[in-house]
Write a protein that holds these residues in place. Structure first.
Motif, mmCIF file in Angstrom:
data_model
loop_
_atom_site.group_PDB
_atom_site.id
_atom_site.type_symbol
_atom_site.label_atom_id
_atom_site.label_comp_id
_atom_site.label_asym_id
_atom_site.label_seq_id
_atom_site.Cartn_x
_atom_site.Cartn_y
_atom_site.Cartn_z
ATOM 1 N N CYS A 96 7.992 2.171 -5.650
ATOM 2 C CA CYS A 96 7.289 1.227 -4.778
ATOM 3 C C CYS A 96 7.349 -0.193 -5.351
ATOM 4 O O CYS A 96 7.453 -1.165 -4.611
ATOM 5 N N LEU A 97 7.270 -0.289 -6.667
ATOM 6 C CA LEU A 97 7.380 -1.597 -7.318
ATOM 7 C C LEU A 97 8.691 -2.268 -6.950
ATOM 8 O O LEU A 97 8.748 -3.465 -6.727
ATOM 9 N N LYS A 98 9.727 -1.468 -6.894
ATOM 10 C CA LYS A 98 11.057 -2.025 -6.612
ATOM 11 C C LYS A 98 11.252 -2.276 -5.124
ATOM 12 O O LYS A 98 11.975 -3.193 -4.747
ATOM 13 N N ASN A 99 10.637 -1.462 -4.288
ATOM 14 C CA ASN A 99 11.006 -1.489 -2.868
ATOM 15 C C ASN A 99 9.941 -1.996 -1.893
ATOM 16 O O ASN A 99 10.288 -2.316 -0.763
ATOM 17 N N ALA A 100 8.691 -2.028 -2.303
ATOM 18 C CA ALA A 100 7.667 -2.516 -1.363
ATOM 19 C C ALA A 100 7.852 -4.015 -1.178
ATOM 20 O O ALA A 100 8.231 -4.725 -2.113
ATOM 21 N N SER A 101 7.587 -4.478 0.036
ATOM 22 C CA SER A 101 7.816 -5.902 0.303
ATOM 23 C C SER A 101 6.593 -6.749 -0.051
ATOM 24 O O SER A 101 6.662 -7.967 -0.031
ATOM 25 N N CYS A 102 5.474 -6.121 -0.382
ATOM 26 C CA CYS A 102 4.275 -6.883 -0.766
ATOM 27 C C CYS A 102 4.009 -6.712 -2.261
ATOM 28 O O CYS A 102 4.582 -5.838 -2.898
ATOM 29 N N PRO A 103 3.143 -7.552 -2.820
ATOM 30 C CA PRO A 103 2.777 -7.356 -4.225
ATOM 31 C C PRO A 103 2.144 -5.980 -4.450
ATOM 32 O O PRO A 103 1.509 -5.436 -3.547
ATOM 33 N N VAL A 104 2.363 -5.438 -5.626
ATOM 34 C CA VAL A 104 1.895 -4.089 -5.942
ATOM 35 C C VAL A 104 0.979 -4.144 -7.166
ATOM 36 O O VAL A 104 1.316 -4.778 -8.156
ATOM 37 N N VAL A 105 -0.180 -3.512 -7.066
ATOM 38 C CA VAL A 105 -1.071 -3.391 -8.223
ATOM 39 C C VAL A 105 -0.956 -1.979 -8.773
ATOM 40 O O VAL A 105 -1.125 -1.016 -8.019
ATOM 41 N N ILE A 106 -0.688 -1.871 -10.060
ATOM 42 C CA ILE A 106 -0.633 -0.557 -10.695
ATOM 43 C C ILE A 106 -1.854 -0.413 -11.598
ATOM 44 O O ILE A 106 -2.087 -1.233 -12.483
ATOM 45 N N VAL A 107 -2.650 0.617 -11.344
ATOM 46 C CA VAL A 107 -3.863 0.853 -12.127
ATOM 47 C C VAL A 107 -3.670 2.120 -12.953
ATOM 48 O O VAL A 107 -3.283 3.162 -12.419
ATOM 49 N N ASP A 130 -1.292 -6.807 2.639
ATOM 50 C CA ASP A 130 -1.160 -7.973 1.757
ATOM 51 C C ASP A 130 -0.899 -7.533 0.343
ATOM 52 O O ASP A 130 -0.352 -8.279 -0.466
ATOM 53 N N VAL A 131 -1.328 -6.315 0.045
ATOM 54 C CA VAL A 131 -1.135 -5.802 -1.307
ATOM 55 C C VAL A 131 -1.208 -4.278 -1.259
ATOM 56 O O VAL A 131 -1.900 -3.696 -0.410
ATOM 57 N N MET A 168 0.827 -12.246 4.277
ATOM 58 C CA MET A 168 0.362 -12.764 2.990
ATOM 59 C C MET A 168 0.176 -14.259 3.092
ATOM 60 O O MET A 168 0.860 -14.930 3.841
#
Lengths: 167, 167
Positions: free
Chosen positions: B154-165, B130-131, B1
């Motif tokens: 995934c929001l809690k555990n992913a190490s990159c930014p997360v987009v929720i659509v 990156d995302v 990133m």
């Protein structure tokens, strides 16, 4: 949202507050997401808490509601100014660093008053945001403890896609 | 990133499944987020459930574990193929529509096996995303009911930014 919006540049709403995670979110937005060359607009949104309407008692039981609420309100405005100024500086810094052939990032600033969770979702709608970017907690330790996570609320209630950036 | 990643194009991991929200997420990614001209790569990730290892009894109590697991596994592969094919078609369609001066979107496909929540977070790390982009529910009604929301995890555990659509 969609191809027309993309062609005309995206409206990227970034919820900023006094926390580090909101700075991370803005950094990510500037470094990885937003592109001045594409005509994107970054809208910095800071939500101040509504001034307290109840009376406040000091230790002696003496009422000084007006004085206190005025002081709280003044402090809250100062915090808002400081946060927004810091965010704007970061935008300018990135615009200069990245350059992108003379394109400068369009930056708008909005300061609203109210419950952060509701206001952010409302503003995302009202401002026609293509995407909302925020830190994973948002809006400080105290409010999080009292109200739950602002980002959780926005994820559920915002009408646009939401990006959650963790520090 | 960061700036280097942005300069070299972003690696955008899109978690796809059989649900409509994952199609929405991919559409948003193609229409509003990813830019072929910027050298972005879209990585389509589909996670198949691990084949059951327990034995299965039919109504008469007769064991036919191998047959059944083979059938489940075959079905699961077919679903994976169908989902991935649909996602790839969507990528091609957008690449043609948007055009962007002959730039074609780089698309990679990964099909993994296991618990969707853990696998997505692991792959985000492993693939240097990156995302991460995903629908707000993800991974079907049944699994959601059993395991909770994949996107929450995934929001809690992913190490990159997360987009929720959301759809």
């Amino acid at each position: 949202m969609g191809d027309e919006a993309a062609a005309a540049g995206r409206r990227i709403l970034v919820a900023v507050d006094e926390g580090d995670e909101s700075v991370q979110a803005l950094r990510w937005c500037l470094g990885t997401f937003a592109a001045a060359a594409r005509g994107d607009t970054i809208i910095l949104l800071y939500v101040r808490p509504a001034p307290p309407t109840y009376s406040v008692l000091d230790a002696s039981g003496y009422l000084f509601a007006e004085e206190v609420t005025a002081a709280i309100d003044r402090y809250s405005r100062e915090v808002a100014d400081a946060v927004v100024e810091k965010a704007q500086k970061l935008c300018t810094l990135y615009s200069k660093e990245v350059g992108e052939g003379g394109h400068e990032m369009k930056v708008e600033v909005k300061v609203a008053v109210g419950d952060a969770r509701a206001v952010i979702c409302h503003m995302a709608d009202k401002l026609g945001a293509d995407v909302l970017v925020m830190g994973s907690h948002g809006y400080g330790f105290l409010k999080r403890a009292l109200l739950g996570s602002v980002s959780d609320y926005c994820l559920k209630n915002a009408s646009c896609p939401v990006v959650i950036v963790k520090s």
